[in-house]
Design an enzyme around this catalytic site. Structure first.
Site, PDB file in Angstrom:
ATOM      1  NE  ARG A 223      38.299  43.350  45.734  1.00  0.00           N
ATOM      2  CZ  ARG A 223      39.549  42.921  45.613  1.00  0.00           C
ATOM      3  NH1 ARG A 223      40.548  43.773  45.514  1.00  0.00           N
ATOM      4  NH2 ARG A 223      39.822  41.624  45.578  1.00  0.00           N
ATOM      5  CG  HIS A 272      43.096  45.111  40.615  1.00  0.00           C
ATOM      6  ND1 HIS A 272      41.784  44.822  40.889  1.00  0.00           N
ATOM      7  CD2 HIS A 272      43.797  44.522  41.615  1.00  0.00           C
ATOM      8  CE1 HIS A 272      41.696  44.086  41.990  1.00  0.00           C
ATOM      9  NE2 HIS A 272      42.931  43.894  42.450  1.00  0.00           N
TER      10      HIS A 272
END
Ligand code: NDP
Length: 308
Positions: A223, A272
């Site tokens: 993250r 991502h």
């Protein structure tokens, strides 16, 4: 049993769940609200506040991804409903490939060859022995463990770090504050596969980056909030001690066009994409989870206090 599905490709989920549970009512979140209410289960990825708020009798919420940070921060999340997340579901192997790519990028000097090319510079670099290239992996959950074992199998010494002590074949396991410092000091490539929680936010700050050996590299598919990006840019700059970074996740996505990371020559940015959820495996896992709930069996749920 009523299941409401909210995710891209919800139709495919609806079909699969309806065929696994022929007696159930399986609907997607774009159905009218009077049909959606009184669901037994939500199977969701990034649900809206209203979808959560309108429910009154949920038995569980199934998060259709590995990270629960978004769900836990969504207003309207009922306080007392168990939350289940996807565990590996094929993401571990995709993530292992992403991390392998990153480790080899630095260990086999692809970063240096890329920098040489515009100058038409023909120069080979020594190939360091994998045995001399320790890889540190922060986070030994379903995905971190898979990645750690894959790299160990490839011949890299692997150091793993988690909150609780662990024993994993082929992986030197560490935990706690001192354990983190020990892992950082030894890692030629550091991989961050931790969840976004109050305890992990900003964990990799200037002080901890300074513990990495000179010439170390960093891979973050966990993250974006795990890293202090200003400190990272400093460590990657002309006077910094890091060689490069492969970054897949950012505190705000998409990463702003103004971010200096785009212009940093020793940074690779991916949008991502390191481990998209393989649909078939995820659907099978959710079907098993729903069956277990309906049968009254014990199901692993997330710990809301810890945030993962
Ligand atoms: P898990 O919940 O299975 O595992 C989390 C791991 O992190 C555990 O080993 C846990 O330790 C450790 N951990 C949590 N908090 C701390 C802490 N404060 N200090 C030390 N260790 C800690 O997660 P997954 O393996 O399923 O996924 C990890 C993360 O990867 C996800 O949360 C998500 O953010 C990210 N991800 C990114 C994807 C992408 O495409 N970029 C795809 C999938 C996941 P312990 O074992 O002791 O509890």
């Amino acid at each position: 049993m009523k299941i409401v599905v909210h995710i891209e490709d919800a139709q495919r989920w609806q079909n699969a769940l309806a065929s696994a549970f022929p007696d159930a009512q399986v609907i997607t979140s774009d159905a009218p609200s009077e049909e959606r209410i009184n669901a037994d289960y939500l199977a969701v990825w990034k649900p809206s506040e209203s979808l959560l708020r309108e429910q009154t009798q949920l038995k569980a919420i199934i998060n259709l991804g590995a990270g629960v940070d978004y769900l836990l921060h969504t207003p309207g999340l009922p306080g007392n409903v168990p939350i289940v997340k996807l565990r590996d579901a094929g993401m571990g192997e995709l993530m292992a490939d992403y991390v392998r790519y990153g480790v080899l990028h630095f260990q086999r000097s692809f970063d240096r060859y890329r920098a040489q090319q515009p100058k038409a510079h023909w120069l080979t670099h020594e190939v360091p022995d994998k045995a001399d290239w320790p890889v540190g992996i922060l986070g030994l959950g379903a995905i971190g463990t898979h990645v750690a074992q894959a790299l160990s199998h490839d011949g890299f010494p692997v150091l793993g770090w988690s909150r609780s002590p662990k024993q994993i074949d082929g992986v030197s396991c560490y935990y706690g504050e001192q354990g983190l410092a020990d892992v950082l000091r030894q890692s030629k490539t550091l991989v961050t596969l931790l969840p976004d929680t109050t305890a992990t936010r900003g964990l990799i700050n200037a002080e901890r980056l300074a513990l990495l050996p000179d010439g170390a590299s960093l891979i973050n598919p966990g993250r974006g909030t795990l890293l202090d990006h200003d400190a990272l840019l400093e460590a990657l700059g002309d006077n910094g001690h890091l060689r490069g970074a492969l970054l897949d996740v950012f505190p705000e996505e998409p990463l702003s066009e103004q971010s200096p990371l785009w212009q940093q020559p020793n940074v690779i940015i991916t949008p991502h994409m390191s481990a998209p959820t393989p649909l078939n495996e995820a659907i099978d896992q959710v079907i098993d989870t729903l069956r277990a709930f309906e049968a009254g069996e014990k199901v692993a749920t997330i710990n809301r206090q810890e945030g993962y």
